[in-house]
Enzyme design. Structure first.
Site, short mmCIF file in Angstrom:
data_model
loop_
_atom_site.label_atom_id
_atom_site.label_comp_id
_atom_site.label_asym_id
_atom_site.label_seq_id
_atom_site.Cartn_x
_atom_site.Cartn_y
_atom_site.Cartn_z
N GLU A 68 9.56 10.96 -3.94
CA GLU A 68 8.71 12.12 -4.23
C GLU A 68 8.82 13.13 -3.09
O GLU A 68 8.54 12.82 -1.94
CB GLU A 68 7.24 11.72 -4.42
N GLU B 228 8.59 3.46 -5.03
CA GLU B 228 8.19 4.88 -5.03
C GLU B 228 7.74 5.21 -3.62
O GLU B 228 7.03 4.43 -2.98
CB GLU B 228 7.04 5.10 -6.02
N LYS C 94 7.41 15.82 -1.02
CA LYS C 94 6.05 16.28 -0.72
C LYS C 94 6.11 17.73 -0.24
O LYS C 94 5.98 18.03 0.93
CB LYS C 94 5.41 15.40 0.36
N ASP D 200 0.35 0.08 -7.59
CA ASP D 200 0.09 -0.47 -6.25
C ASP D 200 0.22 -1.99 -6.25
O ASP D 200 0.22 -2.61 -5.20
CB ASP D 200 -1.34 -0.12 -5.80
N ASP E 128 7.27 8.77 -0.53
CA ASP E 128 7.06 10.20 -0.32
C ASP E 128 7.85 10.65 0.89
O ASP E 128 7.80 10.01 1.93
CB ASP E 128 5.57 10.49 -0.06
N HIS F 135 4.30 1.51 -5.78
CA HIS F 135 3.79 2.80 -5.32
C HIS F 135 3.57 2.78 -3.81
O HIS F 135 2.67 2.10 -3.31
CB HIS F 135 2.46 3.07 -6.05
N ARG F 136 4.42 3.50 -3.08
CA ARG F 136 4.41 3.48 -1.60
C ARG F 136 4.66 2.07 -1.07
O ARG F 136 4.15 1.68 -0.03
CB ARG F 136 3.10 4.05 -1.03
N HIS G 174 2.85 9.78 3.01
CA HIS G 174 2.26 10.49 1.88
C HIS G 174 1.51 11.75 2.28
O HIS G 174 1.76 12.83 1.77
CB HIS G 174 1.31 9.56 1.11
#
Length: 244
Positions: A111, A36, A113, A231, A38, A9-10, A51
């Site tokens: 993702e 993953e 945004k 994470d 954004d 995640h990020r 993000h």
């Protein structure tokens, strides 16, 4: 369980500043099989990975991402606030991540945004770059903006999409069908074993987020999810290795 996607995640965002190349590379070292991230647009139309719609939390800048050119954003420090050791990390572009992913054979969950700022042309721009890197079969485009995901499917039917949602939607796989979406990116509490089975029967996969507790990871793996967004990719990698 070797085919469950371990989405960082990020990037590895608990040991490196989120959405930086340092975080993405660290995630791969820790066993992530997916990243993953954004994506947003700069003032001059470039795709950057960050993000928040504003700069204060993660960078040395302030104000809205959309109000700065790529060159201005690249001059900001995107690491020092996390830890002085990462001073000098910059906001990456989508191209930089796709280049890394292309070499490593991983899946990228992009993702969009575009819930707060409706970035014009974001879908087209992202799809164009994914195609340029020949990554159509290794990208999942997700968003809380489901109109945007529907547009993505119209533009590029072969690229997978995932609906992001928080609540316990009723039979979300049926709703996903209305968007021709492939995956359910649900908040992890909204994922129960019977939901996973219902989705599988309908040809949909679950990629719950953001799962950091090992027991919760185990619960979701037992339920049969196809990927987990975390994470802590190292924790999930350990669990998956133990299951092989």
């Amino acid at each position: 369980m070797g085919n469950v996607v371990n989405f960082a995640h990020r990037g590895s965002s608990k040991v490196c500043p989120e959405n930086t190349m340092a975080a993405f590379k660290k995630a791969l070292e820790q066993g992530a099989t997916g990243i993953e991230t954004d994506v947003q647009l700069t003032k001059d139309g470039h795709m950057v990975l960050i993000h928040d719609e504003t700069l204060e939390r993660t960078t040395s800048g302030s104000g809205w991402v959309k109000d700065y050119t790529l060159q201005e954003l690249r001059s900001l420090d995107a690491g020092g606030k996390f830890d002085p050791a990462f001073q000098g990390e910059v906001i990456p572009t989508l191209d930089e991540l796709l280049e890394l992913a292309q070499d490593q054979g991983i899946i990228v969950n992009i993702e969009l945004k575009n819930g707060v700022i409706l970035y014009e042309g974001l879908e087209q721009k992202v799809i164009e770059r994914v195609k340029a890197f020949q990554m159509e079969d290794r990208v999942v485009i997700s968003s809380f903006n489901h109109y945007s995901l529907y547009l993505c499917k119209q533009l590029a039917p072969k690229i997978r999409t995932g609906i992001l949602y928080m609540e316990g939607l009723f039979e979300p796989w049926k709703y996903a069908d209305t968007l021709r979406a492939d995956a359910l990116h649900a908040y992890h509490y909204a994922v129960l074993p019977e939901f996973v089975q219902g989705a599988k029967a309908a040809g949909k996969v679950y990629h719950p987020f953001t799962v950091n507790d090992v027991q919760e990871m185990q619960r979701l793996l037992d339920a049969g999810v196809d990927g987990i967004i975390t994470d802590y990719p190292d924790r999930l990698a350990e669990l998956l290795a133990a299951k092989v």
